[in-house]
Design a protein around this motif. Sequence first.
Motif, PDB file in Angstrom:
ATOM      1  N   ILE A   1       0.828  -1.203   0.000  1.00  0.00           N
ATOM      2  CA  ILE A   1       0.000   0.000   0.000  1.00  0.00           C
ATOM      3  C   ILE A   1       0.858   1.247   0.000  1.00  0.00           C
ATOM      4  O   ILE A   1       0.518   2.258  -0.629  1.00  0.00           O
ATOM      5  CB  ILE A   1      -1.001   0.010   1.181  1.00  0.00           C
ATOM      6  N   TRP A   2       1.981   1.200   0.681  1.00  0.00           N
ATOM      7  CA  TRP A   2       2.851   2.362   0.719  1.00  0.00           C
ATOM      8  C   TRP A   2       3.458   2.607  -0.665  1.00  0.00           C
ATOM      9  O   TRP A   2       3.452   3.715  -1.188  1.00  0.00           O
ATOM     10  CB  TRP A   2       3.962   2.159   1.751  1.00  0.00           C
ATOM     11  N   GLN A   3       3.956   1.546  -1.261  1.00  0.00           N
ATOM     12  CA  GLN A   3       4.597   1.693  -2.560  1.00  0.00           C
ATOM     13  C   GLN A   3       3.588   2.085  -3.638  1.00  0.00           C
ATOM     14  O   GLN A   3       3.880   2.945  -4.483  1.00  0.00           O
ATOM     15  CB  GLN A   3       5.307   0.388  -2.932  1.00  0.00           C
ATOM     16  N   GLU A   4       2.401   1.486  -3.604  1.00  0.00           N
ATOM     17  CA  GLU A   4       1.400   1.826  -4.612  1.00  0.00           C
ATOM     18  C   GLU A   4       0.865   3.245  -4.422  1.00  0.00           C
ATOM     19  O   GLU A   4       0.533   3.926  -5.395  1.00  0.00           O
ATOM     20  CB  GLU A   4       0.256   0.819  -4.595  1.00  0.00           C
ATOM     21  N   SER A   5       0.792   3.708  -3.182  1.00  0.00           N
ATOM     22  CA  SER A   5       0.351   5.077  -2.928  1.00  0.00           C
ATOM     23  C   SER A   5       1.336   6.082  -3.492  1.00  0.00           C
ATOM     24  O   SER A   5       0.950   7.075  -4.119  1.00  0.00           O
ATOM     25  CB  SER A   5       0.160   5.307  -1.422  1.00  0.00           C
ATOM     26  N   ILE A   6       2.632   5.822  -3.286  1.00  0.00           N
ATOM     27  CA  ILE A   6       3.666   6.732  -3.801  1.00  0.00           C
ATOM     28  C   ILE A   6       3.715   6.670  -5.331  1.00  0.00           C
ATOM     29  O   ILE A   6       3.881   7.694  -6.002  1.00  0.00           O
ATOM     30  CB  ILE A   6       5.035   6.382  -3.184  1.00  0.00           C
ATOM     31  N   ARG A   7       3.528   5.477  -5.880  1.00  0.00           N
ATOM     32  CA  ARG A   7       3.503   5.336  -7.343  1.00  0.00           C
ATOM     33  C   ARG A   7       2.278   6.063  -7.924  1.00  0.00           C
ATOM     34  O   ARG A   7       2.379   6.732  -8.965  1.00  0.00           O
ATOM     35  CB  ARG A   7       3.474   3.855  -7.725  1.00  0.00           C
ATOM     36  N   ALA A   8       1.155   5.948  -7.256  1.00  0.00           N
ATOM     37  CA  ALA A   8      -0.076   6.557  -7.752  1.00  0.00           C
ATOM     38  C   ALA A   8       0.037   8.074  -7.852  1.00  0.00           C
ATOM     39  O   ALA A   8      -0.500   8.679  -8.785  1.00  0.00           O
ATOM     40  CB  ALA A   8      -1.251   6.185  -6.846  1.00  0.00           C
ATOM     41  N   ILE A   9       0.754   8.687  -6.914  1.00  0.00           N
ATOM     42  CA  ILE A   9       0.846  10.150  -6.943  1.00  0.00           C
ATOM     43  C   ILE A   9       2.040  10.645  -7.761  1.00  0.00           C
ATOM     44  O   ILE A   9       2.379  11.822  -7.717  1.00  0.00           O
ATOM     45  CB  ILE A   9       0.858  10.759  -5.528  1.00  0.00           C
ATOM     46  N   GLY A  10       2.662   9.712  -8.521  1.00  0.00           N
ATOM     47  CA  GLY A  10       3.601  10.144  -9.541  1.00  0.00           C
ATOM     48  C   GLY A  10       5.042   9.724  -9.430  1.00  0.00           C
ATOM     49  O   GLY A  10       5.804   9.841 -10.398  1.00  0.00           O
ATOM     50  N   ALA A  11       5.482   9.233  -8.269  1.00  0.00           N
ATOM     51  CA  ALA A  11       6.897   8.925  -8.074  1.00  0.00           C
ATOM     52  C   ALA A  11       7.210   7.454  -8.326  1.00  0.00           C
ATOM     53  O   ALA A  11       6.313   6.638  -8.554  1.00  0.00           O
ATOM     54  CB  ALA A  11       7.313   9.304  -6.655  1.00  0.00           C
TER      55      ALA A  11
END
Length: 340
Positions: free
Chosen positions: A186-196
Motif C-alpha cells: 500500500i505504501w509503494q502503490e500510494s507513492i507510485r499513484a501520486i507520480g513517483a
Amino acid sequence: MRRTTLVMALLLVGVLIAAPMFAGGAKESAAPQKQYVLKFNHVLSPNDPYHGAFKKWADAVAQRTNGNLKIEVFPSAQLGVEEDILEQIRQGANVGQNTDSARLGNYVPDIAVMNAAYFVESLDEVQKLAELDTVKAWKAELERTRGFKVLSFMWVQGFRQMITNKPIYKPDDLNGLRIRTPPAPIWQESIRAIGAVPTALAYGEMYPGMQTKVIDGVELSFTAAFNVKMFEVAKFISETQHILLVNFEVISSKWFNSLPTEYQKILEEECNKAGLEVSRNYMEVLDKNNREEMRKKGMTIIDKSQIDMAAFKKASEKAYEKLNLVAVRDKIYKELGKTK
C-alpha cells in the motif's frame, strides 16, 4: 493451682512473642512474583519524541506492576529490521515493534487501507477508527490467525511530506523521482499513484541514500525529517500531506496471553495513554516547530496552499483500485460517517 496458672501464662507469652517471628519468616520465605520482560524495538532515533514516549510507557507499566513487567526500549532498529522482528513476534518471542498498517497488511490485507494516501485527515478520525466494528475485526483476525496482538494504534506520527531537491507542486513534478518508501504494497502503490517511483530502503539508509543519489527524495513528517537531518541533503519540503501515518504497537499474542490479566490491561492502557499524548504533541506542537526549524536550516517550504491537493487526491485513487481497497475504504467511511 497458682503454679499451673504461672506456667500457662509463661507459655502464652512465648506464643505471642514467637507469632510475629513465624509470620515474618513465612513472609521472607514466600516465593517472589514472576517477572516478565518485553523487548521493544523501533527504527526511530533516540532523540525522536516517540522514543521518549516509549520510555514513558515503560516507566508507567513498571510502576503499576511493581517492576514485575519491564519494557526495554531499543531505538534505531537495534534488535533488527522491522520485518524480521515481526516474524519473531509471530513465533511468540517476547519482543514488540512499532509498525504500521501497511506492513500489517501483508498479513490481513484490508487493514493496509489505514496507511493509504489521503485516507484520514486528523487524530480525531484515528480515534474514531478504534471504535469501528470493522477495525476491531481486523485486530481480532491479526491476533487469532497471525499471532499479533495490537496494543494500540493511537500513535499518529504526523503528515508525510515530500522531501526532495526540486519543488513539488503537482503529481507530474514527481515523475521519474525515486522516493524512498517502506517495502509494503500500500505504501509503494500510494507513492507510485501520486507520480513517483517507490524505492524500498531501510529507515537508517535514507540519509546516505540521498547523499549518494540512490534515491531522489524521501517522504517523512517535519519532525522525523528534522531528527534525521534531512536539511543537510535536501533543499525542498513540499507539504503534500499525502499520508497521515498511523503507527501500531504490536507484540506476540501468545506472549501477551501468558501475562496475568491485570498486566495485560495495564500494558494496553498505558500504551494508549502514552501514544495519544505524544501524538497530540507531535501534530499540534512538534511538527509546527520543526517545520520552522527546517526553514531556518535553509530548506524551502512549499506550502500546501501552493500545491494542487485536488490533483494529488485524485491520483491517489489508483492505489486503492490497484490493491482492491476501494470497497474497504468506502465501508470504513460509511461507519465513520465520512464522505470521500
